[in-house]
Design a protein around this motif. Sequence first.
Motif, PDB file in Angstrom:
ATOM      1  N   UNK A 108     -33.680 -16.954 -69.929  1.00  0.00           N
ATOM      2  CA  UNK A 108     -34.799 -16.490 -70.767  1.00  0.00           C
ATOM      3  C   UNK A 108     -34.865 -14.957 -70.872  1.00  0.00           C
ATOM      4  N   UNK A 109     -34.940 -14.264 -69.746  1.00  0.00           N
ATOM      5  CA  UNK A 109     -35.047 -12.804 -69.784  1.00  0.00           C
ATOM      6  C   UNK A 109     -33.828 -12.174 -70.444  1.00  0.00           C
ATOM      7  N   UNK A 110     -32.660 -12.703 -70.102  1.00  0.00           N
ATOM      8  CA  UNK A 110     -31.427 -12.155 -70.673  1.00  0.00           C
ATOM      9  C   UNK A 110     -31.388 -12.344 -72.191  1.00  0.00           C
ATOM     10  N   UNK A 111     -31.891 -13.477 -72.667  1.00  0.00           N
ATOM     11  CA  UNK A 111     -31.906 -13.726 -74.104  1.00  0.00           C
ATOM     12  C   UNK A 111     -32.934 -12.855 -74.816  1.00  0.00           C
ATOM     13  N   UNK A 112     -34.050 -12.551 -74.141  1.00  0.00           N
ATOM     14  CA  UNK A 112     -34.998 -11.601 -74.719  1.00  0.00           C
ATOM     15  C   UNK A 112     -34.329 -10.241 -74.872  1.00  0.00           C
ATOM     16  N   UNK A 113     -33.596  -9.832 -73.846  1.00  0.00           N
ATOM     17  CA  UNK A 113     -32.868  -8.558 -73.935  1.00  0.00           C
ATOM     18  C   UNK A 113     -31.872  -8.591 -75.087  1.00  0.00           C
ATOM     19  N   UNK A 114     -31.137  -9.691 -75.180  1.00  0.00           N
ATOM     20  CA  UNK A 114     -30.087  -9.829 -76.188  1.00  0.00           C
ATOM     21  C   UNK A 114     -30.651  -9.838 -77.605  1.00  0.00           C
ATOM     22  N   UNK A 115     -31.634 -10.712 -77.851  1.00  0.00           N
ATOM     23  CA  UNK A 115     -32.152 -10.897 -79.204  1.00  0.00           C
ATOM     24  C   UNK A 115     -33.223  -9.881 -79.606  1.00  0.00           C
ATOM     25  N   UNK A 116     -34.037  -9.450 -78.646  1.00  0.00           N
ATOM     26  CA  UNK A 116     -35.237  -8.682 -79.003  1.00  0.00           C
ATOM     27  C   UNK A 116     -35.246  -7.227 -78.536  1.00  0.00           C
ATOM     28  N   UNK A 117     -34.425  -6.886 -77.561  1.00  0.00           N
ATOM     29  CA  UNK A 117     -34.530  -5.564 -76.954  1.00  0.00           C
ATOM     30  C   UNK A 117     -33.240  -4.749 -77.020  1.00  0.00           C
ATOM     31  N   UNK A 118     -32.272  -5.215 -77.792  1.00  0.00           N
ATOM     32  CA  UNK A 118     -30.937  -4.591 -77.759  1.00  0.00           C
ATOM     33  C   UNK A 118     -30.717  -3.539 -78.843  1.00  0.00           C
ATOM     34  N   UNK A 119     -31.734  -3.237 -79.633  1.00  0.00           N
ATOM     35  CA  UNK A 119     -31.560  -2.277 -80.726  1.00  0.00           C
ATOM     36  C   UNK A 119     -30.972  -0.948 -80.260  1.00  0.00           C
TER      37      UNK A 119
END
Length: 202
Positions: A108-119
Amino acid sequence: MAVKDHSLDDKIIQSAKAEFLEHGFQKASLHKIAINAGITTGALYTRYKNKDALFCSLVKDALSKIVAEVEPMREMYMEAQKRKDVVKLLDAIKKEESIYLDLLFEYYDECILFFCKSGGSSIEKMMNEMMKKKAEETGEFLRNIARVQIDFDGIELLMSEQFHYYKEILERGYTKEKAISCMKATEIYMEAGWKALFEKIL
């Protein structure tokens, strides 16, 4: 040569994850990450070349699992293309969506980083390349089975948009049960659209 204190690794990872989750890649501070991990910024640089390298280290396991889980799907898509079987294509799309949803909540956290926080990171570029490749593969499948001409760039746009569903699920903080329910609704909508498209081009 100084020996790294690996007992600090977990503190660094937890500090970095918290900072990136709160502020995103671009606004995250290596100085704050170091302070919260109880080390100096210099010590952080002995472990990670730069902020991008640290960010990538946080999502690499999740990305490896995604690639490993989704790779076998290629055979399903190839079989659907070989047989020009739209039912098999729809089955493959549904199965792939199910895999993504499971992984979304397993990491979950890693996917938030990947999809939502990686800009601004190299991960954002990687994600865009993954979406583009998937969209192009679907467009190629349809080109190979189509009997009439349509603008397949539009199909690729449609496939790219489907990836944003996962980002929305994460940003809205849905539970897995809620996410599954939402995806079932989108599946009904998308399946009707795919079937209408197939009727037109076949």
